[in-house]
Design an enzyme around this catalytic site. Structure first.
Site: not given
Ligand code: PDD
Length: 285
Positions: A149, A33
């Site tokens: 992710k 995702y």
């Molecule tokens: N989560 N680390 C984890 C485990 C995350 O799930 C996320 C983001 C990040 C930060 O990534 P970014 O800057 O690309 O949003 C780091 C999203 C927002 C979520 O799961 O809703």
């Protein structure tokens, strides 16, 4: 106005939108995702999110369901149809629908694509940043491929729930060596007493956050010293400031870790400055 979702080629009212119960995302969490921030009706840092998406898919050997340009068209259309000015867009791709069998389905099975968008309360988010959030630490119990992710987020869900039950907002995972990896849905940062910004390198143990990557550009432009290295909870307890980064939180100050106040228990000036400058370095599309 009812929300609209894109599901495998169709725009549907959210309440009618559904996926097959044999979708491998549902049965095996076999999918990936992305979450992008939406500001002024525009997607923030879309190219970087799509590049990470492509990497996640390729690591799991899931095909791209459509070319980048088409995906971007769908994402913009979902934002438009939901009339999101400020909020987020969620995109999920799974390996598709097939009778339950752990091994990959035949190549004829197409990946499944779902895109949703929702408005967020800007004032509420700003208010949270003005007050800062609490963090707890928990033992790292995720698989080593957190660089992907993946929608397989059970340890993250449990950690976030524990934080909530303890009156905090985020949980930082701590690895076997005693170092913070990252938050359950964000990257973790501290600021030393002499103004150096410290965050773990994206090589191992964390998701390479897009907000993290943009913030590195902000730090370089503002000539703020950066140290990419792991830090322990003990170092964090004594830090001048701490904050987390994620797409919809941008730079969110941390004012307590494991109940101990950070920087006197109020958001730090550097976190506020970085939050303020962040979007000057983002790409809007
Ligand atoms: N989560 N680390 C984890 C485990 C995350 O799930 C996320 C983001 C990040 C930060 O990534 P970014 O800057 O690309 O949003 C780091 C999203 C927002 C979520 O799961 O809703």
């Amino acid at each position: 106005m009812s929300r609209i979702a894109y599901v495998n080629g169709q725009y549907r009212a959210l309440r009618d939108a559904c996926v097959n119960i044999e979708d491998r995302g549902y049965q095996f969490a076999d999918g990936v995702y992305e979450v992008c921030e939406v500001r002024g009706g525009k997607l923030v840092d879309l190219p970087r999110h799509l590049a990470r998406l492509e990497r996640s898919l390729s690591e799991l050997r899931i095909a791209m369901p459509m070319p980048f340009a088409s995906l971007a068209v769908v994402m913009h259309e979902v934002v438009r149809r939901n009339r999101v000015s400020y909020g987020l867009i969620y995109l999920q791709i799974t390996r598709g629908v097939a009778h339950r069998d752990h091994a990959f389905p035949p190549g004829s099975v197409k990946p499944a694509l779902v895109v949703t968008a929702k408005s967020l309360n800007f004032a509420k988010n700003q208010n949270a940043a003005a007050h800062g959030i609490g963090v707890i630490t928990v033992p790292e119990n995720r698989w080593p491929r957190v660089d992907i992710k993946s929608v397989s987020l059970l340890p993250n869900v449990l950690a976030k729930q524990l934080a909530k039950e303890q009156g905090a907002y985020e949980a930082w995972f701590v690895d076997r060596e005693g170092y913070v990896t990252e938050g359950s849905s964000s990257n973790a940062w501290i600021v030393t007493s002499d103004g150096r910004v410290v965050t773990r390198s994206a090589d191992s143990g964390i998701l390479a956050g897009i907000t993290r990557a943009v913030l590195l550009d902000v730090l370089a432009a503002l000539q703020i010293r950066l140290e990419e290295r792991p830090f322990t909870p003990e170092e964090a307890y004594g830090a001048a400031e701490a904050f987390v980064t994620a797409s919809t939180q941008i730079v969110m100050p941390v004012v307590s870790i494991d109940g101990k106040p950070i920087g006197g228990g109020i958001p730090g000036p550097l976190a506020a400055k970085l939050r303020e400058h962040f979007h000057q370095f983002s790409a809007f599309s």
